[in-house]
Design an enzyme around this catalytic site. Structure first.
Site, PDB file in Angstrom:
ATOM      1  CB  ALA A 101      73.909  38.474  72.474  1.00 20.70           C
ATOM      2  N   GLY A 102      70.680  39.169  73.622  1.00 24.81           N
ATOM      3  CA  GLY A 102      69.581  40.125  73.468  1.00 24.81           C
ATOM      4  C   GLY A 102      69.151  40.313  72.026  1.00 24.81           C
ATOM      5  CG  LEU A 103      71.566  40.444  69.057  1.00 26.11           C
ATOM      6  CD1 LEU A 103      72.772  40.185  68.160  1.00 26.11           C
ATOM      7  CD2 LEU A 103      71.036  41.857  68.808  1.00 26.11           C
ATOM      8  N   GLY A 104      67.508  37.925  70.288  1.00 23.77           N
ATOM      9  CA  GLY A 104      66.370  37.054  69.980  1.00 23.77           C
ATOM     10  C   GLY A 104      66.749  35.682  69.461  1.00 23.77           C
ATOM     11  CB  SER A 105      69.833  33.600  69.687  1.00 29.08           C
ATOM     12  OG  SER A 105      69.945  33.595  71.087  1.00 29.08           O
ATOM     13  CB  ALA A 107      62.488  34.326  69.986  1.00 30.36           C
ATOM     14  CB  ALA A 108      65.678  33.068  65.883  1.00 32.81           C
ATOM     15  CG  ASP A 150      62.722  38.543  71.950  1.00 39.04           C
ATOM     16  OD1 ASP A 150      62.373  39.736  71.925  1.00 39.04           O
ATOM     17  OD2 ASP A 150      63.723  38.140  72.573  1.00 39.04           O
TER      18      ASP A 150
HETATM   19  C1  MEV Z   1      64.266  41.403  75.970  1.00 38.31           C
HETATM   20  O1  MEV Z   1      64.728  41.228  74.635  1.00 38.31           O
HETATM   21  C2  MEV Z   1      63.276  42.523  76.031  1.00 38.31           C
HETATM   22  C3  MEV Z   1      62.596  42.726  77.374  1.00 38.31           C
HETATM   23  O2  MEV Z   1      61.643  43.778  77.184  1.00 38.31           O
HETATM   24  C4  MEV Z   1      61.904  41.480  77.836  1.00 38.31           C
HETATM   25  C5  MEV Z   1      60.723  41.091  76.970  1.00 38.31           C
HETATM   26  O3  MEV Z   1      60.165  41.926  76.254  1.00 38.31           O
HETATM   27  O4  MEV Z   1      60.345  39.918  77.051  1.00 38.31           O
HETATM   28  C6  MEV Z   1      63.571  43.167  78.425  1.00 38.31           C
END
Ligand code: MEV
Length: 317
Positions: A101-105, A107-108, A150
């Site tokens: 979802a783009g919330l860094g799950s 990586a966490a 992330d």
């Molecule tokens: C993804 O959360 C953010 C991007 O800039 C990719 C990255 O930084 O690795 C799109």
């Protein structure tokens, strides 16, 4: 038993541009992934719960799994275990963070697993090692381009300015509304598309990235002084520039415009786009109305705090 937890993140400014070394600003949030390691002689397995998926189990010996979605989370955990030859342990994962979802799950999950394993196996990794190894592992699993944003935020927490270097910033916590389109996205695919556009039109996309970098740098002082109206304006500008490089979708736009109509001070995509989430800065009185506006526009919406604590490890000897 060893347990660790690590935060998710939002990118306030600078996603995509950061992949080309331009400055971005991100903050760790108060939603976390949690990992518990237990010695289980003769058995190496991963169990995951509450990842906003159905429960599942993967046995690394038999390779048995239930649920295709589960692979996404377990791939990250098993990559950490493999990297350090960890066996005879059970890893239990749960997370407040929706996946993809783009919330860094991811990586966490990687950072929490690595930090727990570091303690459990006395690997002797420093915090810097955890951040850099987690970045290496996450990148290998995603087989792609990407910044260390992330994994660094999951490790150090707080706020980070990331360009070619990573600098921690001492900035106040903020309340931020997150609106999820509920559409999973593929970060690698979006990054490749934007980087392809940059390669094709460096004279056009290059200056867009420079403008995004200028926004990220300017935003630091605005956030420090809590000049929230100006910060909101810059979110709107950054959103327009992300639209310009093609990572917007109808659903993301609907949430962004609903947030602005719901009296947000500013709203933008956060993360890679192409689905996933947007963020909106509530006015001092308006967070309830803002969340209602996002839900009415079809999103899943919740409030987060930014600038929260990084990875935390607990060992029960
Ligand atoms: C993804 O959360 C953010 C991007 O800039 C990719 C990255 O930084 O690795 C799109």
């Amino acid at each position: 038993m060893t347990a660790a937890s690590a935060p998710g993140k939002i990118i306030l400014f600078g996603e995509h541009a950061v992949v080309s070394g331009v400055s971005a600003l991100g903050g760790a949030i108060d939603l976390r992934a949690r990992v518990r390691l237990e010695d289980t002689p003769g058995k190496t397995s991963i169990e995951a719960r509450d990842l906003t998926l159905q429960g599942f189990r993967l046995d690394l010996i038999t390779g048995q799994i239930v649920s295709a979605d589960a692979m996404r989370a377990t791939r990250y955990v098993s990559s950490v275990l493999k990297e350090y030859g960890a066996r005879d342990i059970t890893v239990k994962v749960d997370s407040d963070l929706p996946l993809a979802a783009g919330l860094g799950s991811s990586a966490a999950i990687v950072v929490a697993t690595l930090a727990a394993l570091n303690e459990h196996m006395d690997l002797g990794l420093s915090r810097i090692d955890v951040a850099s190894q987690a970045y290496k592992i996450e990148k290998a699993v995603q087989q792609g381009l990407g910044s260390p944003m992330d994994t660094a935020l999951a490790t150090y927490g707080g706020y980070l300015q990331v360009s070619r270097d990573i600098s921690p910033l001492d900035l106040p916590q903020l309340d931020m509304a997150v609106g999820s389109t509920k559409q999973p996205h593929d970060t690698r695919c979006e990054v490749e598309r934007v980087q392809g556009l940059l390669a094709q039109h460096p004279d056009i996309v290059g200056p867009i990235f420079q403008a995004i970098g200028a926004i990220s740098s300017k935003a630091v002082a605005l956030l420090r002084d809590m000049r929230l109206e100006e910060l909101g304006e810059l979110m709107n500008v950054n959103h327009g520039l992300l639209e310009a490089v093609g990572v917007g979708t109808k659903e993301l736009s609907e949430l962004v415009y609903a947030a602005r109509a719901g009296e947000a001070l500013g709203a933008k995509i956060t993360g890679a786009g192409g689905g996933g989430c947007m963020i909106a800065l509530p006015s001092s009185e308006g967070s309830t109305r803002l969340i209602a506006a996002l839900k009415q526009a079809g999103g899943r919406a919740f409030l987060v705090k930014t600038g929260c604590e990084g990875v935390r490890v607990v060992r029960d000897r």
